[in-house]
Design a protein around this motif. Structure first.
Motif, short mmCIF file in Angstrom:
data_model
loop_
_atom_site.label_atom_id
_atom_site.label_comp_id
_atom_site.label_asym_id
_atom_site.label_seq_id
_atom_site.Cartn_x
_atom_site.Cartn_y
_atom_site.Cartn_z
N PHE A 1 -19.19 13.55 145.57
CA PHE A 1 -19.57 12.62 146.62
C PHE A 1 -18.78 11.32 146.49
O PHE A 1 -18.25 10.80 147.47
N SER B 1 -12.19 8.69 151.75
CA SER B 1 -12.29 8.36 153.16
C SER B 1 -12.28 6.86 153.39
O SER B 1 -11.92 6.40 154.47
N VAL C 1 -8.96 3.00 155.22
CA VAL C 1 -9.54 1.92 156.01
C VAL C 1 -9.35 0.60 155.28
O VAL C 1 -8.87 -0.40 155.83
N LYS D 1 -6.87 18.27 156.95
CA LYS D 1 -7.63 18.67 158.13
C LYS D 1 -9.12 18.70 157.85
O LYS D 1 -9.53 19.05 156.76
N ALA D 2 -9.87 18.37 158.86
CA ALA D 2 -11.30 18.64 158.79
C ALA D 2 -11.47 20.12 159.10
O ALA D 2 -10.78 20.65 159.95
N LEU E 1 -14.12 22.67 162.78
CA LEU E 1 -14.76 21.71 163.68
C LEU E 1 -15.45 22.43 164.85
O LEU E 1 -15.01 23.50 165.27
N ASP F 1 -12.39 20.02 168.55
CA ASP F 1 -11.26 20.69 167.91
C ASP F 1 -9.90 20.40 168.55
O ASP F 1 -8.88 20.88 168.09
N GLY F 2 -9.88 19.64 169.63
CA GLY F 2 -8.60 19.25 170.22
C GLY F 2 -8.01 20.28 171.17
O GLY F 2 -6.99 20.04 171.79
N ILE F 3 -8.64 21.43 171.28
CA ILE F 3 -8.17 22.47 172.21
C ILE F 3 -9.18 22.66 173.34
O ILE F 3 -8.82 22.80 174.50
N ASN G 1 -9.37 30.70 158.21
CA ASN G 1 -10.68 30.22 158.67
C ASN G 1 -11.53 29.74 157.49
O ASN G 1 -12.66 29.34 157.67
N LYS H 1 -28.17 8.31 150.66
CA LYS H 1 -27.09 9.29 150.79
C LYS H 1 -26.80 9.62 152.25
O LYS H 1 -25.66 9.63 152.69
N LEU I 1 -25.04 6.95 154.08
CA LEU I 1 -23.62 6.89 153.70
C LEU I 1 -22.82 8.01 154.37
O LEU I 1 -21.72 7.78 154.85
N ILE I 2 -23.42 9.20 154.40
CA ILE I 2 -22.73 10.34 155.02
C ILE I 2 -22.47 10.05 156.49
O ILE I 2 -21.37 10.28 157.00
N LEU J 1 -19.71 7.60 156.72
CA LEU J 1 -18.44 8.24 156.37
C LEU J 1 -17.90 9.08 157.52
O LEU J 1 -16.72 9.04 157.81
N LEU K 1 -16.38 6.87 159.99
CA LEU K 1 -15.08 6.39 159.52
C LEU K 1 -14.04 7.49 159.64
O LEU K 1 -12.92 7.25 160.10
N VAL L 1 -10.42 7.52 161.44
CA VAL L 1 -9.19 7.57 160.65
C VAL L 1 -8.36 8.82 160.98
O VAL L 1 -7.15 8.76 161.09
N LEU L 2 -9.06 9.95 161.19
CA LEU L 2 -8.34 11.22 161.36
C LEU L 2 -7.49 11.21 162.63
O LEU L 2 -7.88 10.64 163.64
N ALA M 1 -4.79 15.15 166.64
CA ALA M 1 -4.12 16.42 166.89
C ALA M 1 -5.14 17.55 166.89
O ALA M 1 -6.23 17.42 166.34
N ALA M 2 -4.75 18.67 167.51
CA ALA M 2 -5.66 19.82 167.59
C ALA M 2 -6.01 20.33 166.20
O ALA M 2 -5.14 20.50 165.37
N GLN M 3 -7.28 20.53 165.94
CA GLN M 3 -7.74 21.07 164.67
C GLN M 3 -8.64 22.25 164.96
O GLN M 3 -9.70 22.40 164.36
N ALA M 4 -8.18 23.06 165.89
CA ALA M 4 -9.00 24.21 166.28
C ALA M 4 -9.02 25.24 165.16
O ALA M 4 -8.28 25.15 164.20
N GLU M 5 -9.87 26.21 165.33
CA GLU M 5 -10.05 27.26 164.34
C GLU M 5 -8.78 28.11 164.24
O GLU M 5 -8.12 28.36 165.25
#
Lengths: 220, 133
Positions: free
Chosen positions: A7, A14, A18, A54-55, A58, A63-65, A93, B3, B6-7, B10, B13, B17-18, B21-25
């Motif tokens: 944690f 993160s 910033v 990458k996250a 999502l 997801d941007g698409i 995946n 907690k 904070l989550i 976060l 944030l 910050v990210l 762009a596409a972050q598709a599956e």
């Protein structure tokens, strides 16, 4: 204890960018003084082409698409919910689909109407000797036939005959042979997944083949 | 309490910050053969959702889907006729075609692609096709 450390790590990771950007905004002269001696390109950044982290998995709306202005986008299932409890991998995946099938966590249909039809499984490993120093490739038919039908690969993508298929990693990376699926849908071709195919160590007496030029004139 | 607060902070944030762009599956297919020109959103096909329910063989052997994003030239006429998606999306195995926005859910102008493919991850984006395959 582990949870806490993880944690804290996440917090540090993160918050850092910033904080850094705020520091930059507060005291801009520090960095500019160093570059002020002459004209230096601002293009010399560290890891210029490295993708940002990458996250994972999502939901569709983020997801941007998918278009978040479309009402139906919010009805679609977010992948994270579906993946709960499935075995994980570090790529694709982030789900180990083959393991999920082997452990009966998933039971996808082999026929679109009849859920009782069992796949035609062939358990035959094909060993492909690799010219370079990397381990030889073992191709297992079993996990492939669990998902696919013979006709998906044979004879169009792979001629079902020994030594009839010439392939290399460049072609695979551009979507030929194994790359028809791997690197698109099936587990991706990354440095983390090399050993999934290149899994058979070379024999102890194996030596790398020499190029024709070296053989002709070893003293050049 | 501490907690969860904070989550929440976060994740806010992180969203700031990210990059956008596409972050598709991985393996999500965008199909935009005709959609943009017809004034519809492009189709997004979630491979992951379908492979949980069906093996590759069902679509790629039984239904004749080629292993190529956008390579099947699917039209609504074919779907209503029971081909391709229409083999299941007919109100019997799955929901029917009047749910336009369930498939036509992509951001307008997104090109036909399979998301997260090796070719997309090359740092030099242009490449020439090898051979005639």
């Amino acid at each position: 204890m582990k949870m806490k450390q993880f944690f804290l790590g996440v917090v540090a990771l993160s918050v850092l960018p910033v904080v850094a950007s705020q520091v930059e905004a507060a005291q801009p002269p520090l960095k500019e003084v160093k570059a002020a001696k002459g004209h230096v390109s601002t293009a010399n950044t560290f890891n210029r082409l490295l993708e940002k982290s990458k996250a994972r998995n999502l939901p569709p709306a983020e997801d941007g698409i998918h278009d978040p202005d479309n009402d139906n986008t919010h009805v679609l299932q977010p992948p994270k919910i579906a993946y709960d409890g499935l075995p994980t991998t570090p790529f694709g995946n982030y789900v180990d689909w083959v393991k999920a099938l082997d452990t009966d966590l998933l039971q996808p249909r082999y026929d679109r109407f009849d859920p009782t039809i069992e796949p035609l499984i062939m358990d035959l490993d094909i060993v492909r000797e690799v010219k370079s120093t990397v381990p030889d490739v073992v191709f297992p038919h079993k996990p492939h036939t669990q998902w696919l039908h013979c006709s998906n690969c044979h004879p169009k993508i792979f001629i079902p005959q020994r030594k009839a298929n010439v392939m290399n990693m460049s072609g695979i990376l551009l979507g030929q042979q194994c790359g028809v699926c791997h690197g698109k849908v099936a587990f991706p071709v990354t440095t983390q997944s090399c050993t999934k195919c290149h899994s058979k160590p070379k024999p102890a007496d194996w030596k790398p083949p020499q190029s024709e030029t070296s053989l002709k004139d070893p003293w050049r | 309490m501490y907690k969860s607060a904070l989550i929440g902070l976060l994740s806010m944030l992180a969203a700031m910050v990210l990059p956008q762009a596409a972050q598709a599956e991985y393996a999500d297919v965008v199909m935009n053969n005709y959609s943009d020109a017809a004034g519809m959103r492009p189709v997004v096909f979630p491979h992951w959702y379908h492979r949980i329910r069906f093996r590759c063989k069902v679509c790629h052997a039984d239904l004749g889907f080629k292993f190529k994003a956008g390579g099947n030239k699917i039209t609504m006429a074919k779907i209503i006729d029971g081909q391709f998606c229409g083999a299941c999306h007919n109100g019997e195995i799955s929901w029917s075609v009047e749910n336009c926005g369930m498939c036509h859910s992509g951001i307008a102008g997104t090109p036909t692609q399979i998301h997260g493919s090796t070719v997309q991850r090359l740092v030099a984006p242009t490449y020439k096709k090898l051979g005639n395959k």
